[in-house]
Each structure stands twice: as C-alpha cells, then as structure tokens.
Design a protein around this motif. Structure first.
Motif, PDB file in Angstrom:
ATOM      1  N   VAL A 274     -19.941  -0.606 -11.325  1.00  9.91           N
ATOM      2  CA  VAL A 274     -19.862   0.367 -10.234  1.00  9.91           C
ATOM      3  C   VAL A 274     -20.021   1.764 -10.823  1.00  9.91           C
ATOM      4  O   VAL A 274     -19.282   2.154 -11.733  1.00  9.91           O
ATOM      5  N   THR A 275     -20.981   2.515 -10.298  1.00  5.11           N
ATOM      6  CA  THR A 275     -21.205   3.903 -10.692  1.00  5.11           C
ATOM      7  C   THR A 275     -21.135   4.765  -9.432  1.00  5.11           C
ATOM      8  O   THR A 275     -21.145   4.239  -8.312  1.00  5.11           O
TER       9      THR A 275
ATOM     10  N   ALA B  98     -23.345   3.730  -6.291  1.00  6.37           N
ATOM     11  CA  ALA B  98     -24.084   2.466  -6.383  1.00  6.37           C
ATOM     12  C   ALA B  98     -23.275   1.430  -7.156  1.00  6.37           C
ATOM     13  O   ALA B  98     -22.385   1.769  -7.944  1.00  6.37           O
ATOM     14  N   TRP B  99     -23.606   0.151  -6.931  1.00  5.48           N
ATOM     15  CA  TRP B  99     -23.046  -0.919  -7.746  1.00  5.48           C
ATOM     16  C   TRP B  99     -24.050  -2.064  -7.820  1.00  5.48           C
ATOM     17  O   TRP B  99     -24.930  -2.196  -6.972  1.00  5.48           O
TER      18      TRP B  99
ATOM     19  N   ASP C  77     -18.676  -1.278  -2.240  1.00  6.00           N
ATOM     20  CA  ASP C  77     -19.400  -0.201  -1.549  1.00  6.00           C
ATOM     21  C   ASP C  77     -18.530   1.056  -1.464  1.00  6.00           C
ATOM     22  O   ASP C  77     -18.964   2.170  -1.776  1.00  6.00           O
TER      23      ASP C  77
ATOM     24  N   GLY D 165     -19.188   4.277 -16.010  1.00  8.23           N
ATOM     25  CA  GLY D 165     -19.119   3.340 -14.898  1.00  8.23           C
ATOM     26  C   GLY D 165     -17.949   2.384 -15.041  1.00  8.23           C
ATOM     27  O   GLY D 165     -17.426   2.164 -16.134  1.00  8.23           O
TER      28      GLY D 165
ATOM     29  N   HIS E 262     -26.123   6.263  -3.446  1.00  8.36           N
ATOM     30  CA  HIS E 262     -25.660   6.697  -2.126  1.00  8.36           C
ATOM     31  C   HIS E 262     -26.226   8.076  -1.800  1.00  8.36           C
ATOM     32  O   HIS E 262     -26.186   8.989  -2.599  1.00  8.36           O
TER      33      HIS E 262
ATOM     34  N   ALA F 233     -17.866   2.753  -4.855  1.00  8.24           N
ATOM     35  CA  ALA F 233     -19.019   3.535  -5.322  1.00  8.24           C
ATOM     36  C   ALA F 233     -19.078   4.886  -4.610  1.00  8.24           C
ATOM     37  O   ALA F 233     -19.362   5.924  -5.229  1.00  8.24           O
ATOM     38  N   ARG F 234     -18.815   4.894  -3.331  1.00  3.82           N
ATOM     39  CA  ARG F 234     -18.851   6.149  -2.570  1.00  3.82           C
ATOM     40  C   ARG F 234     -17.688   7.059  -2.954  1.00  3.82           C
ATOM     41  O   ARG F 234     -17.819   8.283  -3.024  1.00  3.82           O
TER      42      ARG F 234
ATOM     43  N   THR G  33     -29.200  -1.040  -6.963  1.00  4.95           N
ATOM     44  CA  THR G  33     -28.641   0.152  -7.586  1.00  4.95           C
ATOM     45  C   THR G  33     -29.093   1.402  -6.847  1.00  4.95           C
ATOM     46  O   THR G  33     -29.198   2.465  -7.416  1.00  4.95           O
TER      47      THR G  33
END
Length: 514
Positions: free
Chosen positions: A123-124, A127-128, A339, A108, A512, A342-343, A509
């Motif tokens: 941030v993964t 999700a974050w 956002d 991450g 997506h 993460a996507r 968390t």
C-alpha cells in the motif's frame, strides 16, 4: 556408528553435509532482536527460525533424508549443524524482520498475506497492489493464518462488514478508522475494547475484527497469567484479543500500556547462563468487557471503547451462518480497507491537529479518514475518550474520594501522608487498591493525574516544604477540564472536498486522483 561421526574414507560427517545442504539453498541473517533466521535464496522472503516446529531444522532433516537415500541425521548432527548456521547468521549486521506488517524501503506499507508462496499486499499513498514476493523480510508463527486475496475491485466491502456487526453508525466508523490504523506499523494503536451486556456478541465481533487484520486460529486469548505468557502471545501475533476481561491486575495494565506504545522484555536465553534474548514489540490489541470501570486509569486513556447493541431473537444467527457470511465478505472487506488506507496515506502528511490528545498519531489517522470520507470519527473518538476517563475515575475508589475531596475543599496543599489521613474510605475494610502509606499514595496520585485533569483537577508535586525535612508537597486544585482538541485545519466542514474515489482493485497501481 553415528552418521555424524567422521571416519577415515567415509567422507564428510552428517553435520557437515547438513551445513552444505543449508548453504546451497538458504542465506542466513540475524534480526534486530538477536535471533538467527534462514531465508530461502529462490523462494518467498520469509525468515525461518533455525529451530522449532516451523523452523529450518525440521526442513533440513527431511531434505537430508531425501538427498541421502533415506539416511536419517542424528539429533547431535542436527544440533552441530544449527550451531554452525547460527554462526553464519551472526557474521552480518542485524536486519529488520517483520511480523504481518512492515514498512518497505520506499515508505510503502507491506502486509504479509500469510500464504505459503509468500504473497503480500503493498500500500502506497493513493494506490495498492498485490505482489508475488515481499520487498521486506517477514517471519511467521504458529498463531498466524493466511489472509484471502483482497478483491474484487469496486465491491461494497464496508457495507458488507457493517451488516455483520450490531453497532450504530458512529461506532462502526470509529471501528473502520481503527482497522485502517492497525496496518500502519510505526504508530501506537489504542486498545479496541468492545463493551456490552451478555448477548451483544462481543467475543464474536472481536474475533472477526482481529481476523481481518491478522488472521489466527486463536484470535481470542484468555487473560495471561504472567509476563512470560503475555510475551509469548505478543511475540507470535501482530494483533490479538483478550476476551471477557473483568479485572486487570496492575502488572497486566502496565504491560498492555507498554505494548501500545512499544515494549521490550529481556530474558535469559535458552540453554545459557549469561546470554539474554530480547522480545520487542508494538502490538494491535483488542479486548471484550462488561464493566469498563474495572479498567485502570492509565490503560483507560489508551482505549477505543465501542458499545455493541443487544441482538434481538429475531436477528440472531448461528455461528455457522456468521462464519460463512464473514468468509464470503472478507475479500471485499479487505479490498475496501486497503482502498481507504491508500487514500489516508495520501492525505495524512498534511493533516495537522490544533491540539494533541493522548493518542495523537491515531487521532491524526482518524482526521485523515474523516477528510477522505466526510465522516466525524475524530470528534466521536474524543468525546468517547472523555466519557471513558470519567468512568474509569468513578471505578477507582481512591480516585473518586480524591475528586470529592477537591470538590469540597478547593485548592489543597500538603504531604501525601497528610492527604491519606484526610481521605476517608467509609466503613469497613480498606477498599481494594487503596494506598497503604504515603509513598504509595504519591505514586497513585501521579498515575491518576491524567484522569484527574480530564475532570478538572490539577496535580502539582514539584514543591517542597520549607522546614528542615524538605518534604515533597502535593497541590491539588480545581481547574477547567481539558478541552477537546479542535478538528484539523484541513478537515472539511461540509461534504468531502472531492467525490468518493472508486476502489483500487487487486493488482492495480493506479494512483488516487482527488
């Protein structure tokens, strides 16, 4: 008698007591570039340098006075204690110490919010969330400022950001892609360059952009005067902007190119004759300029050039109004960028380009942005880069003469010395930067080769003459210009492959879901 001098019956020296105080509260590590740091055992995961205004020495001096009824440790006692603590730090293997952005053990991306309590954003893929303590070790500098907590969830942060900037939609979307990529620490980032005439708000736009990803009380910097000044600036900031650039000397052009892909500077360590310190960094850079043709060709290949529109008098706002609007929008803008990051991380591993441009990693990020947003930033970036290469070549007198020579003569083979004699520079003095001898001519052509290829001129310097001198030969030939890379196979040709995903809020968390 100095408190650092041990005497019989008077207990440990001040230096010994300082070391004891430090070991009770801190652990000691060495970074991968050989610098010692202290990390608070029960505090934020922040690496404190042992010396300096923001370092352990100052904190330890105050703690000593608080612990021993106002007794003040001498400079010699503090120096002795620091030497011991440096030895403690050197006992262990080096560890990664990050600046503003780092990579967690699970892959991450961790962003240091710069607050005193050590909060961060993690941030993964998909999700974050924010965390009270960073999973990676960060260092701080006096050039850093805290970031606001991102939020609120579901805000229209990108819309708010665009309202603050005087650029068209294609340029803004490329900017968004650059901002997202700026938090991916392991890839090269093109130098974001704002171009425009006076009155387009270049400096203010650059300051706002840098303060989104790496806030600083000095987001804009003057052009450094030498390599040491540059190294100090780059070591202290993850992102920085060089403002009002008109002419870039060759050493700075080379240095900026290296900072894009990763650079290292070796210098003599302070107070030593035989030890060295290594400054290593890959940085996120921005510039403002009026004349893009003044940029060197090798640097031009590493730019993301965005033009700004002239601001009409009826649309101008005061600095105070702009600052207030930016500060109000910043939390929502940060949330929107996180956002999107993460996507992007969720789809990036599957993104493949049919062919690779120079800044291939950045191009893949843009392709991922296009995939999740339904945009065409990659095509815009590649088209702009091709135009910029032509502009950079036109701004180089020697490169322009070389291109005109090939246009007239077609394929040509000969030595660099012979070519130098055949290329006229016109009447008057030799233009600035024109090579003076065959060796410089050969080196200059090698540096110009990528730009020449982009306009349809091939360069081959692998052959030797057949005479006894075995001179190196240059072959210049007319070729088809390099084609722009095709869009990634996974990129949509119509609307996005899935509907827009609701932004992930602070502290959430939720992964997506396409």
């Amino acid at each position: 008698m100095s408190p650092s001098t041990p005497t019989e019956g008077k207990g440990p020296s001040a230096a010994s007591r300082l070391v004891t105080l430090a070991r009770e509260r801190y652990t000691f590590v060495t970074s991968e570039d050989g610098r010692p740091y202290a990390v608070e055992l029960n505090g934020p995961n922040i690496a404190l340098p042992l010396r300096g205004r923001l370092g352990l020495r100052q904190k330890l001096a105050r703690r000593f006075a608080d612990t021993y009824d106002g007794d003040v440790a001498s400079q010699s006692a503090l120096a002795d204690a620091m030497t011991v603590l440096e030895g403690l730090a050197d006992e262990h293997d080096p560890v990664p110490v990050h600046l503003r952005v780092g990579t967690a053990p699970d892959g991450g991306i961790v962003i240091d919010l710069g607050t005193a309590d050590g909060r961060c954003a993690i941030v993964t893929p998909g999700a974050w969330h924010t965390a009270d303590r960073s999973p990676v070790l960060f260092r701080r500098s006096g050039a850093m400022a805290p970031m606001p907590v991102p939020g609120p969830a579901g805000g229209n942060g990108l819309t708010q950001l665009h309202a603050l900037l005087n650029m068209d939609e294609p340029a803004f979307r490329q900017l968004v892609g650059w901002l997202v990529a700026a938090w991916i620490p392991h890839i090269p980032h093109p130098v974001l360059t704002f171009k425009g005439e006076q009155g387009t708000g270049k400096s203010k736009t650059a300051a706002m952009v840098v303060n989104l990803i790496d806030p600083s009380p000095a987001a804009k910097r003057s052009q450094p005067r030498d390599i040491k000044t540059w190294a100090t600036q780059a070591f202290s900031s993850w992102a920085l902007c060089l403002d009002n650039i008109s002419v870039i000397p060759p050493w700075l052009s080379d240095t900026l190119c290296k900072a894009v892909t990763g650079d290292g500077i070796v210098d003599r360590a302070l107070y030593t004759d035989d030890d060295v310190v290594v400054l290593t960094f890959r940085r996120v850079l921005a510039m403002t300029t009026i004349d893009a043709g003044a940029l060197a060709g090798d640097l031009a290949e590493r730019l993301l050039m965005l033009g700004l529109e002239l601001i009409g008098e009826d649309r101008r706002r005061t600095e105070e109004e702009l600052d207030a609007a930016f500060e109000s929008a910043r939390p929502a803008v940060l949330a929107a960028l996180l956002d999107l990051l993460a996507r992007v991380l969720a789809v990036l591993p599957a993104v493949r380009l049919e062919s690779m441009p120079r800044m291939a990693d950045f191009a893949r990020v843009l392709a991922a942005v296009d995939q999740v947003q339904g945009w065409t930033t990659l095509a815009s970036y590649l088209a702009t880069s091709a135009n910029l290469a032509s502009d950079a070549l036109e701004g180089d007198a020697f490169g322009t003469a070389l291109a005109a020579f090939v246009e007239r003569h077609g394929t040509w083979t000969g030595t660099a010395g012979a070519l130098l004699e055949l290329l006229p520079w016109g009447e008057g003095l030799r233009p600035p930067g024109w090579p003076k001898d065959p060796t410089r001519t050969s080196g200059r052509i090698k540096r110009l080769a990528p730009l020449l290829r982009s306009v349809g001129i091939g360069v081959d310097d692998t052959q030797r003459s057949q005479d006894r001198h075995r001179s190196k030969l240059l072959t210049l030939t007319r070729i088809d210009p390099e084609p722009l890379p095709a869009p990634p196979a996974s990129a949509p040709t119509g609307p996005p492959a899935w509907p827009p995903v609701a932004p992930i809020g602070v502290g959430h968390t939720t992964p997506h879901q396409p």
